[in-house]
Design an enzyme around this catalytic site. Structure first.
Site, mmCIF file in Angstrom:
data_model
loop_
_atom_site.group_PDB
_atom_site.id
_atom_site.type_symbol
_atom_site.label_atom_id
_atom_site.label_comp_id
_atom_site.label_asym_id
_atom_site.label_seq_id
_atom_site.Cartn_x
_atom_site.Cartn_y
_atom_site.Cartn_z
ATOM 1 N N THR A 138 -6.189 -46.058 42.892
ATOM 2 C CA THR A 138 -4.934 -45.867 42.145
ATOM 3 C C THR A 138 -4.143 -47.178 42.255
ATOM 4 O O THR A 138 -4.243 -47.876 43.264
ATOM 5 C CB THR A 138 -4.147 -44.711 42.787
ATOM 6 O OG1 THR A 138 -4.818 -43.494 42.475
ATOM 7 C CG2 THR A 138 -2.703 -44.640 42.306
ATOM 8 N N ARG B 280 -5.595 -30.707 36.054
ATOM 9 C CA ARG B 280 -4.855 -30.992 37.302
ATOM 10 C C ARG B 280 -3.971 -32.228 37.116
ATOM 11 O O ARG B 280 -4.386 -33.239 36.586
ATOM 12 C CB ARG B 280 -5.854 -31.223 38.428
ATOM 13 C CG ARG B 280 -5.222 -31.552 39.791
ATOM 14 C CD ARG B 280 -5.117 -33.037 40.024
ATOM 15 N NE ARG B 280 -4.736 -33.377 41.394
ATOM 16 C CZ ARG B 280 -4.459 -34.618 41.796
ATOM 17 N NH1 ARG B 280 -4.515 -35.622 40.955
ATOM 18 N NH2 ARG B 280 -4.127 -34.854 43.039
ATOM 19 N N ILE B 281 -2.739 -32.123 37.552
ATOM 20 C CA ILE B 281 -1.823 -33.263 37.493
ATOM 21 C C ILE B 281 -1.428 -33.610 38.930
ATOM 22 O O ILE B 281 -1.089 -32.720 39.721
ATOM 23 C CB ILE B 281 -0.580 -32.920 36.643
ATOM 24 C CG1 ILE B 281 -0.997 -32.735 35.170
ATOM 25 C CG2 ILE B 281 0.486 -34.012 36.768
ATOM 26 C CD1 ILE B 281 0.083 -32.151 34.290
ATOM 27 N N GLY B 282 -1.484 -34.877 39.262
ATOM 28 C CA GLY B 282 -1.181 -35.314 40.629
ATOM 29 C C GLY B 282 0.271 -35.728 40.803
ATOM 30 O O GLY B 282 1.148 -35.394 40.000
ATOM 31 N N ASP B 283 0.513 -36.464 41.855
ATOM 32 C CA ASP B 283 1.874 -36.887 42.199
ATOM 33 C C ASP B 283 2.385 -38.053 41.357
ATOM 34 O O ASP B 283 3.594 -38.225 41.183
ATOM 35 C CB ASP B 283 1.925 -37.323 43.676
ATOM 36 C CG ASP B 283 0.958 -38.472 43.975
ATOM 37 O OD1 ASP B 283 -0.190 -38.423 43.497
ATOM 38 O OD2 ASP B 283 1.346 -39.426 44.675
ATOM 39 N N THR C 55 0.232 -43.688 46.926
ATOM 40 C CA THR C 55 -1.181 -43.432 46.660
ATOM 41 C C THR C 55 -1.704 -42.522 47.757
ATOM 42 O O THR C 55 -1.368 -42.708 48.931
ATOM 43 C CB THR C 55 -1.997 -44.735 46.602
ATOM 44 O OG1 THR C 55 -3.396 -44.386 46.579
ATOM 45 C CG2 THR C 55 -1.742 -45.677 47.779
ATOM 46 N N GLY C 56 -2.496 -41.541 47.372
ATOM 47 C CA GLY C 56 -3.015 -40.616 48.373
ATOM 48 C C GLY C 56 -3.300 -39.278 47.732
ATOM 49 O O GLY C 56 -3.409 -39.180 46.501
ATOM 50 N N GLY D 58 -2.485 -36.340 46.059
ATOM 51 C CA GLY D 58 -1.295 -36.074 45.258
ATOM 52 C C GLY D 58 -0.563 -34.802 45.628
ATOM 53 O O GLY D 58 0.675 -34.764 45.638
HETATM 54 N N1 ASP Z 1 -2.307 -39.895 44.217
HETATM 55 C C1 ASP Z 1 -3.387 -39.817 43.271
HETATM 56 C C2 ASP Z 1 -3.532 -38.402 42.812
HETATM 57 O O1 ASP Z 1 -3.539 -37.513 43.645
HETATM 58 C C3 ASP Z 1 -4.697 -40.313 43.795
HETATM 59 C C4 ASP Z 1 -4.666 -41.624 44.559
HETATM 60 O O2 ASP Z 1 -3.623 -42.163 44.854
HETATM 61 O O3 ASP Z 1 -5.764 -42.145 44.875
HETATM 62 O O4 ASP Z 1 -3.704 -38.181 41.640
#
Ligand code: ASP
Length: 321
Positions: A184, A212-215, A235-236, A238
């Site tokens: 990301t 699916r929608i992330g953070d 990043t992580g 979500g």
């Molecule tokens: N935060 C992102 C998500 O969950 C993924 C990532 O940061 O690698 O969509």
């Protein structure tokens, strides 16, 4: 203005500062020498792009967009080209941009035809009365805006396809992890006018459910900017970042408690994030940069008006290149 920040701004106010991440969860050990070099070069070139803009008086908003675009176009990151594969074998992309001066923000979620989701997020901010457009409606908006459209094959990379195959073999009941979802991208900037901005773009997590929608596109979770405190890009995993509204929490602790950026991030990691859940980059209104993660590594880079120019990818930093 908070006490800590007043102190910082009197002692070492930087004219500009910029930080970039290329995703938490990955480590140079996961890649070949060539790929590591390509990722490092991409971070270096993206950082130069951002520095060029802000050093010439450009806006934080322009800088974060340009940096993220550069990384979206690079197949070595999980954003734009190179996005991860979802559970039905497709690519759905999320992005968000925020202006710390006005609190203006724009985001897109689950877009499937947009070459540069961050550009579309900016258009949501500039050309609509909304903050977040998702799915078909967002792709339709992209068409109306005349932005560059691509088909799904554009996002395909062998590496992400292989990661998807591996993820599918693991039990469905396993919680989402960063194992196969690396890269990301995000950028935070303080410009010479004293304005902050943040931008983040991602393909999300490998083998995520369709829809699916992330953070990343959730303002305050994965992306946030407020001129009174800081700009943050996360990043992580979500779902964790959404639950704990991580990016906003970093800013809020500065405003409510008078914590410094570093103290605020310490508290957020201690109270809300378990090992291996992710990382973030942030810049304060005085130009202090923080780049933190609790994963094996996080591709990252930083530069500021004092002459700092660091690219961190595995090895020690390249200083003052
Ligand atoms: N935060 C992102 C998500 O969950 C993924 C990532 O940061 O690698 O969509």
């Amino acid at each position: 203005m908070m006490a800590q920040e007043v102190k910082a701004s009197h002692t070492q106010q930087l004219k500009y500062a910029i930080a970039i991440h290329g995703g938490a969860g990955s480590s140079p050990r996961d890649y070949s020498k060539e790929v590591n070099l390509a990722r490092r070069n991409a971070l270096d070139s993206a950082l130069r792009t951002g520095v060029r803009i802000v050093a010439n008086g450009g806006s934080a908003l322009d800088a974060v967009e340009a940096v993220v675009r550069r990384l979206e176009d690079d197949p070595h990151f999980n954003a734009g080209r190179g996005a991860v594969v979802n559970a039905v074998g497709g690519h759905e992309l999320d992005a968000c941009i925020m202006d710390g001066r006005t609190k203006g923000c724009g985001a897109v979620a689950g877009v499937r035809t947009v070459k540069n989701p961050i550009g579309l997020a900016r258009l949501v901010m500039m050309r609509t009365n909304h903050v977040l457009l998702a799915g078909i409606g967002a792709d339709k908006f992209a068409e109306e805006m005349g932005v560059e459209l691509v088909d799904q094959e554009y996002f395909y990379t062998k590496k992400q396809h292989d990661a998807w195959q591996k993820a599918k073999k693991r039990s469905e009941s396993q919680p989402a992890s960063l194992k196969d979802s690396k890269g990301t991208v995000g950028c935070v900037v303080l410009d010479t006018h004293g304005n902050l901005a943040a931008a983040t773009s991602t393909g999300g997590l490998t083998n995520k459910r369709f829809g699916r929608i992330g953070d990343v596109p959730i303002v305050g979770a994965g992306t946030y900017a407020d001129n009174r405190s800081c700009a943050v890009s996360c990043t992580g995993i979500g779902e964790i970042f959404i639950r704990h509204v991580i990016a906003y929490d970093v800013s809020a602790r500065m405003l409510y408690k008078g914590a410094s950026l570093g103290e605020s991030i310490d508290e957020v990691f201690a109270s809300s994030l378990k090992p291996n859940e992710g990382g973030l980059i942030a810049v304060s209104r005085s130009g202090k940069i923080e780049m933190r993660f609790n994963t094996a590594d996080m591709a990252r880079a930083a530069a500021d008006s004092s002459g700092r120019f660091d690219v961190f990818w595995g090895e020690s930093s390249d200083e003052d290149k």
